[in-house]
Design an enzyme around this catalytic site. Structure first.
Site, PDB file in Angstrom:
ATOM      1  N   ARG A 179       8.522 -19.079   6.855  1.00  0.00           N
ATOM      2  CA  ARG A 179       9.186 -17.774   6.954  1.00  0.00           C
ATOM      3  C   ARG A 179      10.072 -17.698   8.190  1.00  0.00           C
ATOM      4  O   ARG A 179      11.029 -16.946   8.249  1.00  0.00           O
ATOM      5  CB  ARG A 179       8.163 -16.627   6.918  1.00  0.00           C
ATOM      6  CG  ARG A 179       8.816 -15.237   7.011  1.00  0.00           C
ATOM      7  CD  ARG A 179       7.941 -14.097   6.452  1.00  0.00           C
ATOM      8  NE  ARG A 179       6.571 -14.195   6.856  1.00  0.00           N
ATOM      9  CZ  ARG A 179       6.103 -13.907   8.083  1.00  0.00           C
ATOM     10  NH1 ARG A 179       6.936 -13.485   9.012  1.00  0.00           N
ATOM     11  NH2 ARG A 179       4.838 -14.043   8.363  1.00  0.00           N
TER      12      ARG A 179
ATOM     13  N   TYR B 160      28.007  -2.599  -6.036  1.00  0.00           N
ATOM     14  CA  TYR B 160      26.894  -3.115  -6.841  1.00  0.00           C
ATOM     15  C   TYR B 160      25.802  -2.048  -6.937  1.00  0.00           C
ATOM     16  O   TYR B 160      25.484  -1.395  -5.937  1.00  0.00           O
ATOM     17  CB  TYR B 160      26.370  -4.401  -6.177  1.00  0.00           C
ATOM     18  CG  TYR B 160      25.263  -5.052  -6.939  1.00  0.00           C
ATOM     19  CD1 TYR B 160      25.509  -5.664  -8.173  1.00  0.00           C
ATOM     20  CD2 TYR B 160      23.971  -5.057  -6.456  1.00  0.00           C
ATOM     21  CE1 TYR B 160      24.485  -6.258  -8.884  1.00  0.00           C
ATOM     22  CE2 TYR B 160      22.944  -5.660  -7.162  1.00  0.00           C
ATOM     23  CZ  TYR B 160      23.208  -6.255  -8.375  1.00  0.00           C
ATOM     24  OH  TYR B 160      22.195  -6.837  -9.070  1.00  0.00           O
TER      25      TYR B 160
ATOM     26  N   ASP C 203      30.772  -7.922   0.891  1.00  0.00           N
ATOM     27  CA  ASP C 203      30.033  -8.655  -0.137  1.00  0.00           C
ATOM     28  C   ASP C 203      31.037  -9.561  -0.849  1.00  0.00           C
ATOM     29  O   ASP C 203      31.914  -9.084  -1.573  1.00  0.00           O
ATOM     30  CB  ASP C 203      29.393  -7.642  -1.103  1.00  0.00           C
ATOM     31  CG  ASP C 203      28.557  -8.312  -2.189  1.00  0.00           C
ATOM     32  OD1 ASP C 203      28.844  -9.470  -2.543  1.00  0.00           O
ATOM     33  OD2 ASP C 203      27.629  -7.657  -2.703  1.00  0.00           O
TER      34      ASP C 203
ATOM     35  N   LYS D 190      24.723 -16.006  -8.067  1.00  0.00           N
ATOM     36  CA  LYS D 190      25.872 -16.011  -8.971  1.00  0.00           C
ATOM     37  C   LYS D 190      26.630 -17.335  -8.864  1.00  0.00           C
ATOM     38  O   LYS D 190      26.056 -18.366  -9.142  1.00  0.00           O
ATOM     39  CB  LYS D 190      26.744 -14.787  -8.680  1.00  0.00           C
ATOM     40  CG  LYS D 190      25.933 -13.483  -8.477  1.00  0.00           C
ATOM     41  CD  LYS D 190      25.217 -13.010  -9.730  1.00  0.00           C
ATOM     42  CE  LYS D 190      24.199 -11.899  -9.491  1.00  0.00           C
ATOM     43  NZ  LYS D 190      24.686 -10.723  -8.800  1.00  0.00           N
TER      44      LYS D 190
END
Ligand SMILES: *Cc1c(COP(=O)(O)O)cnc(C)c1O
Length: 404
Positions: free
Chosen positions: A59, A112, A184, A209
């Protein structure tokens, strides 16, 4: 010898990671581990104190994930990158880093759906104020500036209306007001558009994507100045915990190696499909930055190397025309997401953008007749045949409803 700067397509597979020094494995190894062993107690203490470089726990950092971050920073021309477990984790990681209650955000009018949801949460639960403006007119950003404007957040192309925002103009306005610009860049990828070069401060991606490109992972990336990324890494990444798994980082790097060839084909196919749609009697409007009819065709030429692979269009017959079309595609998949090898179609008003209240949605141009299509890598003639047939069925359905 002078160091030659390699071109973008070459840097996709060269430059950041090296063959494994112990085994010679050309493909970077996958460090699928949660934790890392210390040689002795002092080493563990030194790593926690930041006095010795080295890994502790996945992490907090992992070599496979670090490889991906180095690659993305190189491609976007950023000082540093941070990988996240999803695009939304990247968006929220950056916004939670930048904002505190009472701050003001100016956001593009068209965003979005889940980013809209996140901004609403920040507004309702954390007292952040949000103003949505039509950033296709940069002067609107200037007018919306307040003393506590901290962030200007935008997408270009805007999902799903495919409007474009002039990055240099908006970044200049934000800079003078002392606000950070977050872009973005999911739709364009660094292959087609590099917002940091245009004055933005942060870039975020849904790497799910085009970057991944094969529809087999969920991932996000945030990029910006090293100092800021270091701060995000030890706060909103480590403590909120939206980290990327090493395996997904490894898969993502595999996808990135072919980004340029895939994008070239996505764009070539999208241009063909957009022109074809524009001439189709059943299509009322085609929204694609590669068409001369696009209101910001000039902005596209200035800030993008090519117009990308996503097209939106309005089907004749309103919502029912769109429904009949979407229910009739056979080759194209009726599914959300974009940027995959296959062609994907979806209905933003009832799917990806349904969280946005109808009135605001309509104002953003996300109407019932709007369909979004992410053009895949198939033979374009097969895509066109499928669209032709689905539009033919849509026309019959709409005519039947009008004259039963
Ligand atoms: C998909 C998408 C996101 C969210 O990314 P996830 O990886 O699904 O969390 C954010 N912005 C844009 C433009 C997207 O298309």
């Amino acid at each position: 010898m002078e160091k030659k700067v390699l071109s973008f397509s070459t840097r996709l597979m060269h430059g950041t990671s090296r063959p494994c020094p112990t085994t010679g494995s050309l493909t970077p190894p996958l460090y699928q581990t949660s934790t890392f062993v210390f040689d002795h107690m002092q080493q563990g203490a030194d790593r926690f104190a930041g006095e010795e470089e080295g890994y502790i726990y996945t992490r907090l950092g992992n070599p496979t994930v670090s490889d991906l971050e180095a690659k993305m920073a190189d491609l976007e021309g950023a000082e540093a990158a941070i990988a996240f477990g999803s695009g939304m984790a990247a968006v929220s990681g950056v916004l939670f880093h930048l904002l505190k209650s009472g701050d003001h955000v100016i956001c593009s009018d068209g965003i979005y759906g889940c980013t809209y949801g996140l901004l609403r949460l920040l507004e309702e639960r954390f007292g952040v104020e949000i103003t949505y403006v039509d950033m296709t007119r940069p002067e609107k950003v200037e007018e919306a500036i307040r003393p506590r404007t901290r962030v200007v957040y935008l997408e270009t192309p805007v999902n799903p209306t495919m409007k474009l925002i002039d990055l240099k103009a908006v970044s200049g306005i934000a800079r003078r007001a002392g606000a950070s610009v977050v872009v973005d860049n999911t739709f364009a990828t660094p292959y087609l558009q590099r917002p940091l070069e245009c004055g933005a401060d942060y870039v975020v991606h849904s790497a799910t994507k085009y970057l991944g490109g094969h529809g087999d992972l969920i991932a996000g990336v945030a990029l910006g100045k090293k100092e800021e990324m270091d701060a995000i890494r030890i706060s909103t990444l480590k403590d909120i915990g939206g980290v990327l798994s090493p395996f997904d980082a490894w898969l993502l790097m595999r996808g990135i190696r072919t980004l340029a060839v895939r994008m070239d084909r996505h764009v070539e196919n999208a241009k063909k499909v957009a022109r074809w749609l524009e001439d189709h009697p059943q299509v009322k409007e085609v929204l694609y930055p590669g068409l001369e009819s696009h209101p910001q065709f000039e902005v596209a030429r200035r800030q993008m190397d090519a117009p990308g692979g996503v097209i939106s269009f309005r089907v004749a017959g309103g919502l029912e025309g769109a429904r009949a079309f979407l229910d009739s595609v056979r080759l194209c998949h009726l599914t959300v997401s974009l940027g995959e090898v296959s062609t994907l179609v979806q209905h933003p008003a009832s799917m990806t953008h349904s969280v946005i209240p109808e009135e605001i949605r309509e104002r953003m141009g996300i109407t019932g007749d709007l369909v979004r299509i992410s053009i895949g890598l198939e033979d374009p003639n097969d895509i066109l045949s499928d669209l032709e047939e689905a539009l033919r069925i849509s026309r019959g359905t709409v005519a039947f409803n009008e004259n039963p």
